[in-house]
Design a protein around this motif. Structure first.
Motif, PDB file in Angstrom:
ATOM      1  N   LEU A  15      13.283  51.745  -8.229  1.00  0.00           N
ATOM      2  CA  LEU A  15      11.986  50.439  -7.965  1.00  0.00           C
ATOM      3  C   LEU A  15      11.925  49.382  -8.576  1.00  0.00           C
ATOM      4  N   THR A  16      11.000  50.658  -9.716  1.00  0.00           N
ATOM      5  CA  THR A  16      10.592  49.683 -10.249  1.00  0.00           C
ATOM      6  C   THR A  16      11.629  49.431 -12.015  1.00  0.00           C
ATOM      7  N   ARG A  17      12.790  49.721 -12.373  1.00  0.00           N
ATOM      8  CA  ARG A  17      13.993  48.789 -13.067  1.00  0.00           C
ATOM      9  C   ARG A  17      14.352  47.966 -11.756  1.00  0.00           C
ATOM     10  N   MET A  18      14.739  47.826 -10.339  1.00  0.00           N
ATOM     11  CA  MET A  18      14.830  46.949  -9.934  1.00  0.00           C
ATOM     12  C   MET A  18      13.926  45.838  -9.988  1.00  0.00           C
ATOM     13  N   GLY A  19      12.821  45.845 -10.684  1.00  0.00           N
ATOM     14  CA  GLY A  19      11.563  44.766 -10.241  1.00  0.00           C
ATOM     15  C   GLY A  19      11.692  44.131 -11.827  1.00  0.00           C
ATOM     16  N   GLN A  20      11.615  45.223 -12.865  1.00  0.00           N
ATOM     17  CA  GLN A  20      12.269  44.498 -14.044  1.00  0.00           C
ATOM     18  C   GLN A  20      13.673  43.776 -13.564  1.00  0.00           C
ATOM     19  N   ARG A  21      14.135  43.571 -13.357  1.00  0.00           N
ATOM     20  CA  ARG A  21      15.365  42.628 -13.737  1.00  0.00           C
ATOM     21  C   ARG A  21      14.910  41.801 -12.770  1.00  0.00           C
ATOM     22  N   LEU A  22      14.728  41.761 -11.557  1.00  0.00           N
ATOM     23  CA  LEU A  22      14.454  40.712 -11.056  1.00  0.00           C
ATOM     24  C   LEU A  22      13.618  40.016 -11.576  1.00  0.00           C
ATOM     25  N   GLU A  23      12.479  39.927 -13.016  1.00  0.00           N
ATOM     26  CA  GLU A  23      11.474  39.745 -13.765  1.00  0.00           C
ATOM     27  C   GLU A  23      12.629  38.880 -14.857  1.00  0.00           C
ATOM     28  N   GLU A  24      13.567  39.485 -14.725  1.00  0.00           N
ATOM     29  CA  GLU A  24      14.526  38.864 -16.022  1.00  0.00           C
ATOM     30  C   GLU A  24      14.787  37.993 -15.355  1.00  0.00           C
ATOM     31  N   ARG A  25      15.204  38.535 -14.453  1.00  0.00           N
ATOM     32  CA  ARG A  25      16.385  36.675 -14.008  1.00  0.00           C
ATOM     33  C   ARG A  25      15.705  35.823 -13.683  1.00  0.00           C
TER      34      ARG A  25
END
Length: 439
Positions: A15-25
């Motif tokens: 979940l933490t990695r998915m949140g980071q990717r959403l922030e990058e997008r």
């Protein structure tokens, strides 16, 4: 039970990695970049060239590569080509209507000679038409009488001249036989026979030349009529003709041309009057010398000397040589030498005393310019071109000198205004206005 915390830890990390990717997008969408794009590759640094490699200079602009002198020569060259083409076309047009041009130029010369007389008659109170008619008729009658007198003298003395020519040829033959040139009678007879054969074999060419002479006489009569007609109108409406011609000049150049015109006319008038006076003096004194030396046709030779004096330098040589030849054939070598001395003396006095005093500095032209102008005029239009060449050069010299002075004066008048504007001083001209001519 011990495995549950480990599983929960892996879910939390995902979940933490998915949140980071959403922030990058979200960050990529705010900056306008396509989130699907690959990150730009960082360019690698280019290594410096080795020290032993030759330096390559940058190519200059082609215009800057051409030397300044060559550019100036090219600019002047194509303009000269345009001027040369214009002059060539103009000369072709003049050659097609040569008779009309020569007749009009002759009318200008005659008008310059007669116009002061018209002005004097009008000053006495005569109307313009009557003053013009009296002046023109008197001038043409005098010219006609002079021509008739010359023809009459030649025809009246033709028989006597023939006898004297035969006697002169016999005397010349005897002189050649007794001369130190070792000329034999057989050689003289051979020369005479060759001349006779040449005339006999060229009878057709001589006849053709005679027919061409008839055509030339018709053209001469046509030119005389055109000259008389043009002279009448120039004497009567010369100012109106000049005003009409000024309207054809562009407005910017009109003030300068309007000022140059009267000065050119004064130069032409001074040249014609001075040349007539000098020619009369030459004809009178050389004619008197020929008359007292008992050379036949003294009066016709004097008239020929007067007419040829209108061709500077060349005319004096031709007319003097004609007088010497007539004296040699009719009176012998001694009389011919005396005539030569008279011709040279009168022409030396004319060239060094009369012309500078009568013509003045206003129409003074360098002898080299006179020779070149006479030669060019003769090549282009024959005797008529040789006659009008020198007054044309004199008038052109006056016009160019005035236009140069006029342009310099205009530049001096406008320069203070620009300078005053730049420095904040008063730029308007004074109350006295432009300077008058001669100040």
């Amino acid at each position: 039970m011990s495995k549950v915390p480990g599983w929960l830890g892996r879910v939390g990390a995902g979940l933490t990695r998915m949140g980071q990717r959403l922030e990058e997008r979200r960050a990529a969408g705010a900056s306008g970049d396509d989130p699907g794009d690959e990150p730009a590759a960082v360019p690698e640094s280019v290594p410096a060239p080795p020290t032993y490699a030759p330096a390559v200079a940058a190519r200059p602009d082609p215009v800057a590569a051409i030397p300044w002198g060559m550019r100036v020569a090219a600019e002047a060259g194509w303009r000269l080509l345009v001027l040369a083409g214009t002059l060539w076309v103009l000369m072709k047009v003049i050659a097609e209507v040569q008779l009309v041009v020569l007749a009009f130029v002759a009318a200008l010369l005659i008008t310059a000679l007669l116009q002061p007389t018209v002005a004097r008659l009008r000053g006495l109170g005569l109307p313009r038409g009557l003053a013009t008619a009296l002046t023109a008729i008197t001038g043409f009658v005098i010219m006609g009488l002079v021509g008739w007198f010359v023809v009459w003298q030649v025809m009246d003395n033709l028989g006597d001249i023939s006898d004297r020519v035969r006697d002169g040829i016999d005397e010349l033959k005897a002189w050649l036989l007794d001369s130190p040139f070792h000329v034999t009678e057989q050689q003289i007879n051979d020369i005479a026979k060759n001349l006779s054969d040449t005339i006999g074999t060229n009878t057709e060419e001589i006849t053709t030349a005679g027919l061409q002479g008839v055509t030339v006489m018709v053209e001469i009569l046509t030119g005389i009529l055109l000259t008389m007609f043009s002279t009448l109108f120039l004497l009567y409406d010369g100012k109106k003709v000049w005003t009409w011609w000024l309207k054809l000049v562009p407005a910017q150049a009109r003030p300068g041309v309007a000022g140059a015109g009267p000065r050119a006319w004064r130069t032409l008038t001074a040249y014609v009057r001075g040349t007539v006076i000098v020619a009369m003096i030459d004809a009178i004194f050389i004619g008197l010398g020929i008359y007292f030396l008992d050379v036949p046709l003294a009066v016709p030779l004097g008239v020929f000397i007067f007419l040829f004096s209108f061709i500077p330098l060349v005319g004096a040589v031709v007319s003097g040589a004609l007088a010497v030849i007539v004296a040699l054939v009719t009176q012998g070598v001694f009389t011919a030498l005396m005539v030569l001395l008279v011709v040279l003396a009168v022409q030396q006095i004319e060239g060094h005393v009369l012309q500078p005093f009568i013509l003045g500095r206003a129409v003074r032209v360098h002898p080299l310019a006179v020779v070149l102008a006479v030669a060019s005029g003769g090549l282009v239009a024959g005797i008529g071109g040789a006659v009008v060449a020198v007054p044309l050069v004199a008038v052109t010299n006056t016009v160019v000198g005035y236009l140069r002075a006029y342009s310099e004066e205009q530049a001096l008048r406008t320069a203070p205004a620009h300078g005053a504007t730049a420095y904040g001083a008063e730029a308007a001209p004074g109350p006295q206005g432009p300077a008058k001519e001669g100040e």
